[in-house]
Design a protein around this motif. Structure first.
Motif, PDB file in Angstrom:
ATOM      1  N   ARG A   1      12.959   7.384  20.899  1.00  0.00           N
ATOM      2  CA  ARG A   1      11.892   8.049  20.147  1.00  0.00           C
ATOM      3  C   ARG A   1      12.043   9.562  20.216  1.00  0.00           C
ATOM      4  O   ARG A   1      11.756  10.270  19.237  1.00  0.00           O
ATOM      5  CB  ARG A   1      10.522   7.623  20.675  1.00  0.00           C
ATOM      6  CG  ARG A   1       9.343   8.183  19.867  1.00  0.00           C
ATOM      7  CD  ARG A   1       9.421   7.749  18.422  1.00  0.00           C
ATOM      8  NE  ARG A   1       8.359   8.284  17.583  1.00  0.00           N
ATOM      9  CZ  ARG A   1       8.495   8.515  16.286  1.00  0.00           C
ATOM     10  NH1 ARG A   1       9.654   8.266  15.683  1.00  0.00           N
ATOM     11  NH2 ARG A   1       7.495   8.976  15.583  1.00  0.00           N
TER      12      ARG A   1
ATOM     13  N   GLU B   1      14.399  10.757  17.584  1.00  0.00           N
ATOM     14  CA  GLU B   1      13.786  10.774  16.261  1.00  0.00           C
ATOM     15  C   GLU B   1      12.856  11.978  16.106  1.00  0.00           C
ATOM     16  O   GLU B   1      12.858  12.645  15.055  1.00  0.00           O
ATOM     17  CB  GLU B   1      13.014   9.465  16.041  1.00  0.00           C
ATOM     18  CG  GLU B   1      13.904   8.228  16.013  1.00  0.00           C
ATOM     19  CD  GLU B   1      13.132   6.922  16.110  1.00  0.00           C
ATOM     20  OE1 GLU B   1      13.735   5.873  15.862  1.00  0.00           O
ATOM     21  OE2 GLU B   1      11.921   6.950  16.444  1.00  0.00           O
TER      22      GLU B   1
ATOM     23  N   ARG C   1      18.095   0.520  14.228  1.00  0.00           N
ATOM     24  CA  ARG C   1      17.527   1.762  14.751  1.00  0.00           C
ATOM     25  C   ARG C   1      18.639   2.685  15.251  1.00  0.00           C
ATOM     26  O   ARG C   1      18.594   3.906  15.046  1.00  0.00           O
ATOM     27  CB  ARG C   1      16.549   1.460  15.885  1.00  0.00           C
ATOM     28  CG  ARG C   1      15.775   2.697  16.339  1.00  0.00           C
ATOM     29  CD  ARG C   1      14.842   2.404  17.490  1.00  0.00           C
ATOM     30  NE  ARG C   1      13.892   3.494  17.684  1.00  0.00           N
ATOM     31  CZ  ARG C   1      13.010   3.561  18.687  1.00  0.00           C
ATOM     32  NH1 ARG C   1      12.963   2.595  19.588  1.00  0.00           N
ATOM     33  NH2 ARG C   1      12.182   4.585  18.786  1.00  0.00           N
TER      34      ARG C   1
ATOM     35  N   HIS D   1      20.196   4.360  12.352  1.00  0.00           N
ATOM     36  CA  HIS D   1      19.288   5.374  11.809  1.00  0.00           C
ATOM     37  C   HIS D   1      19.414   6.680  12.591  1.00  0.00           C
ATOM     38  O   HIS D   1      19.515   7.771  11.992  1.00  0.00           O
ATOM     39  CB  HIS D   1      17.853   4.849  11.872  1.00  0.00           C
ATOM     40  CG  HIS D   1      16.802   5.876  11.589  1.00  0.00           C
ATOM     41  ND1 HIS D   1      16.702   6.527  10.378  1.00  0.00           N
ATOM     42  CD2 HIS D   1      15.807   6.388  12.378  1.00  0.00           C
ATOM     43  CE1 HIS D   1      15.689   7.381  10.413  1.00  0.00           C
ATOM     44  NE2 HIS D   1      15.136   7.326  11.619  1.00  0.00           N
ATOM     45  N   ILE D   2      19.411   6.602  13.912  1.00  0.00           N
ATOM     46  CA  ILE D   2      19.526   7.817  14.734  1.00  0.00           C
ATOM     47  C   ILE D   2      20.900   8.454  14.542  1.00  0.00           C
ATOM     48  O   ILE D   2      21.035   9.685  14.508  1.00  0.00           O
ATOM     49  CB  ILE D   2      19.247   7.488  16.213  1.00  0.00           C
ATOM     50  CG1 ILE D   2      17.791   7.003  16.379  1.00  0.00           C
ATOM     51  CG2 ILE D   2      19.486   8.709  17.103  1.00  0.00           C
ATOM     52  CD1 ILE D   2      17.463   6.488  17.765  1.00  0.00           C
TER      53      ILE D   2
ATOM     54  N   TYR E   1      13.698  -0.592  10.276  1.00  0.00           N
ATOM     55  CA  TYR E   1      14.713   0.460  10.151  1.00  0.00           C
ATOM     56  C   TYR E   1      15.756   0.155   9.079  1.00  0.00           C
ATOM     57  O   TYR E   1      16.636   0.979   8.822  1.00  0.00           O
ATOM     58  CB  TYR E   1      15.383   0.708  11.499  1.00  0.00           C
ATOM     59  CG  TYR E   1      14.524   1.518  12.438  1.00  0.00           C
ATOM     60  CD1 TYR E   1      14.409   2.896  12.312  1.00  0.00           C
ATOM     61  CD2 TYR E   1      13.801   0.895  13.465  1.00  0.00           C
ATOM     62  CE1 TYR E   1      13.611   3.638  13.163  1.00  0.00           C
ATOM     63  CE2 TYR E   1      12.998   1.631  14.323  1.00  0.00           C
ATOM     64  CZ  TYR E   1      12.907   3.002  14.155  1.00  0.00           C
ATOM     65  OH  TYR E   1      12.109   3.734  15.003  1.00  0.00           O
TER      66      TYR E   1
ATOM     67  N   ASP F   1       9.742   7.752   9.542  1.00  0.00           N
ATOM     68  CA  ASP F   1       9.686   8.709  10.645  1.00  0.00           C
ATOM     69  C   ASP F   1       8.806   8.170  11.780  1.00  0.00           C
ATOM     70  O   ASP F   1       8.997   8.531  12.941  1.00  0.00           O
ATOM     71  CB  ASP F   1       9.100  10.047  10.172  1.00  0.00           C
ATOM     72  CG  ASP F   1       9.939  10.687   9.081  1.00  0.00           C
ATOM     73  OD1 ASP F   1      11.177  10.518   9.101  1.00  0.00           O
ATOM     74  OD2 ASP F   1       9.356  11.357   8.207  1.00  0.00           O
TER      75      ASP F   1
END
Length: 582
Positions: free
Chosen positions: A170, A173, A207, A210-211, A332, A339
């Motif tokens: 987190r 992000e 996820r 995504h990062i 994701y 966000d």
């Protein structure tokens, strides 16, 4: 280097000699001859549950003198009582070594910004040790503190030329969103950054990707807990490898009594082979995982592990079961990925709140259709108003982050029977069959027409019969049989009740009503309705042996060994069947 079986056997013997130094295991292992226990026999030892650790308290499973303690750690405790652990200097070094196996390959020219919280939590200190051991420098930019707000962390990264960030997913992000709000593009404006290491939260593949897109560098995951330190690290190929020189990872059925098939989801039980200060034996940590052997091009030999989330986040809608991993993969996979997000469990489906600075690209209806298709349950979607899920102004001010709630469970009315059954199963898993029997009896007092309570009470009596002398067996057998009959009268289709009936029919002499053919039908019914473990296949194989169906018996025992290769009864039956063929 691959970890040899001999090395693991030696470490297990050392662990078993250390455990009685702690008050918890001194009592728990009383009556067990641990000198004869090998890796293949570990299932004969009791599980350790979270409830037992809470009852033991901070000092209850400390296994070394206080003079040897270097550090004490606690989890955040935001979802209940905190988990605790003690570390010697050797334990800290072991944890650092575990992290050095990560595919990030830390080197002396790295400058690592540690964003894990330093207050009480563990990962920051293990990462710090891993850096020091490789010669890498550190920037201790702790998360969840007013000392290092997001703009300052970003400024440090750019000014110092940070090469690796380590922190909660987190935080990665939120740092990316803060950079965007400052007019930056994280994937371009931090050219020194080469990798990110994350731990402390569930990280699905979607996820992680995504990062990686946000920052333009590879992300390496690490799986562990406050109680155990780091169990598995991700290699260059994106595979989480179990550190087999330090851990035994079993994957069990929900009741903890049986192993699941390789690669199937189940409940983790962790044995710490290398931890000295607060070692754990078969710790049922309430995580859902899958473990399978894996030949990896990275050269690491450890089995692959997939973490699906905590048992408390598992949701069931009819025949569909969703773990937190399933939810993450779906959320994701949206374009754009959010966000911030939150899933609210409802009685018949999910309500999903989404936030994105690109939310104009979403349609609530179309996103709801996508998520419903991916998750196989009804999903409604709400695009959250600004500030509901993410305080963007706070990212640029001196406001520390807090632990988010990603999944909010449906607030069902308290069910005393369910609470007693859960407590009884936990006692059953830990080997306290008398305590389990009492809990199941209390559940029956609350509702005597609950088939599951009677079936579990029969299971507890079954274990007491196995452990008892002849006088106890004669006394308890009629009670066991009565509980099985009662469960079937209440619900003749209950799979666990049918399994218990199969055990009754298999183990009773035919002259007294036993019937291996009917027992086989009961076990087949249980298998067809979701009960699938090695012991059940062994019992089916025993039925076929009694019926003279050698080929079917062999298939059943092979199925048991696929699920649990070291199952002792299955191996004995296999040897007997092979001798008959010769």
């Amino acid at each position: 280097m691959p970890t040899s079986l001999e090395e693991r056997e030696l470490k297990l013997r050392e662990l078993l000699s250390l455990l009685p130094n702690s008050p918890l295991y001194r009592d728990k292992l009383e009556g067990y001859d641990t000198s004869r226990i090998a890796l293949a026999d570990i299932r004969s030892l009791p599980l350790t549950t979270k409830a037992e650790l809470r009852t033991a308290g901070a000092f209850g499973y400390l296994a070394v003198p206080k003079e040897q303690i270097a550090q004490y750690h606690e989890s955040t405790g935001t979802t209940g009582e905190p988990s605790v652990s003690w570390f010697t200097l050797e334990d800290i070094a072991t944890g650092g070594r575990q992290l050095r196996e990560c595919g990030v390959n830390l080197a002396s020219d790295d400058l690592v910004l540690i964003r894990f919280p330093y207050a009480m939590s563990l990962p920051a200190f293990l990462m710090q040790d891993a850096c020091w051991a490789t010669g890498a420098g550190i920037v201790p930019a702790s998360g969840r503190t007013v000392v290092t707000p997001y703009p300052r962390v970003l400024e440090l990264m750019k000014r110092l030329g940070v090469t690796v960030i380590a922190g909660l997913p987190r935080e990665m992000e939120l740092l990316a969103e803060a950079a965007r709000l400052l007019g930056q593009q994280p994937s371009w404006d931090y050219p020194s950054l080469r990798a990110i290491c994350v731990a402390g939260e569930l990280l699905s593949d979607a996820r992680r990707r995504h990062i990686e897109r946000l920052w333009g560098v590879p992300v390496f995951n690490m799986y562990g807990s406050t109680e155990t330190a780091n169990i598995a690290v991700m290699c260059e190929q994106g595979v989480l490898h179990v550190r087999e020189q330090d851990f035994i990872v079993e994957v069990l059925t929900e009741d903890g009594g049986h192993s699941v098939a390789e690669g199937e989801r189940g409940y983790a039980a962790i044995t710490t082979l290398s931890h000295r200060a607060s070692p754990l034996l078969r710790y049922y940590n309430e995580d859902i995982v899958a473990v399978a052997p894996h030949r990896c091009s990275c050269g690491r030999s450890g089995a692959s592990l997939t973490h699906y989330g905590r048992a408390k986040d598992r949701m069931t809608f009819g025949t569909t079961t969703l773990d937190a991993h399933d939810v993450q993969e779906a959320v994701y996979s949206l374009v754009p990925a959010p966000d911030a997000w939150k899933v609210i469990e409802q009685e018949r489906g999910l309500h999903v709140l989404l936030d994105s600075h690109r939310s104009e690209q979403w349609s609530e209806e179309s996103v709801g259709i996508q998520l419903s298709r991916w998750l196989r349950v009804p999903v409604t979607v709400e695009i959250a108003a600004d500030g509901v899920l993410l305080d963007r102004d706070g990212l640029l001010r001196n406001v520390p982050s807090t632990k988010p709630i990603y999944i909010q469970r449906f607030a069902r009315t308290a069910d005393p029977v369910r609470e007693l059954l859960d407590r009884g199963r936990e006692l059953f898993m830990s080997g306290d069959y008398s305590g389990a029997k009492t809990a199941f009896e209390e559940a029956i007092v609350v509702n005597e027409r609950n088939a599951e309570s009677h079936a579990w009470l029969a299971a507890a009596y079954g274990r007491l019969i196995e452990a008892g002398n002849m006088q106890a067996k004669i006394k308890l057998l009629p009670i066991f049989e009565n509980e099985v009959r009662t469960a079937l009268e209440i619900d003749p289709l209950h799979p666990f009740a049918r399994r218990m009936n199969g055990s009754r029919l298999l183990n009773t002499p035919e002259s007294l009503g036993g019937n291996p053919a009917l027992a086989a039908e009961e076990f087949q019914y249980s298998l067809a309705h979701g009960l699938d473990d090695a012991d059940l296949w062994v019992q089916l194989g025993q039925c076929y042996v009694k019926l003279g169906r050698g080929d079917q018996a062999l298939e059943a025992i092979q199925a048991a060994l696929r699920r649990e290769p070291d199952h002792r009864k299955a191996r004995r039956l296999m040897e007997a069947l092979q001798e008959e063929d010769e």
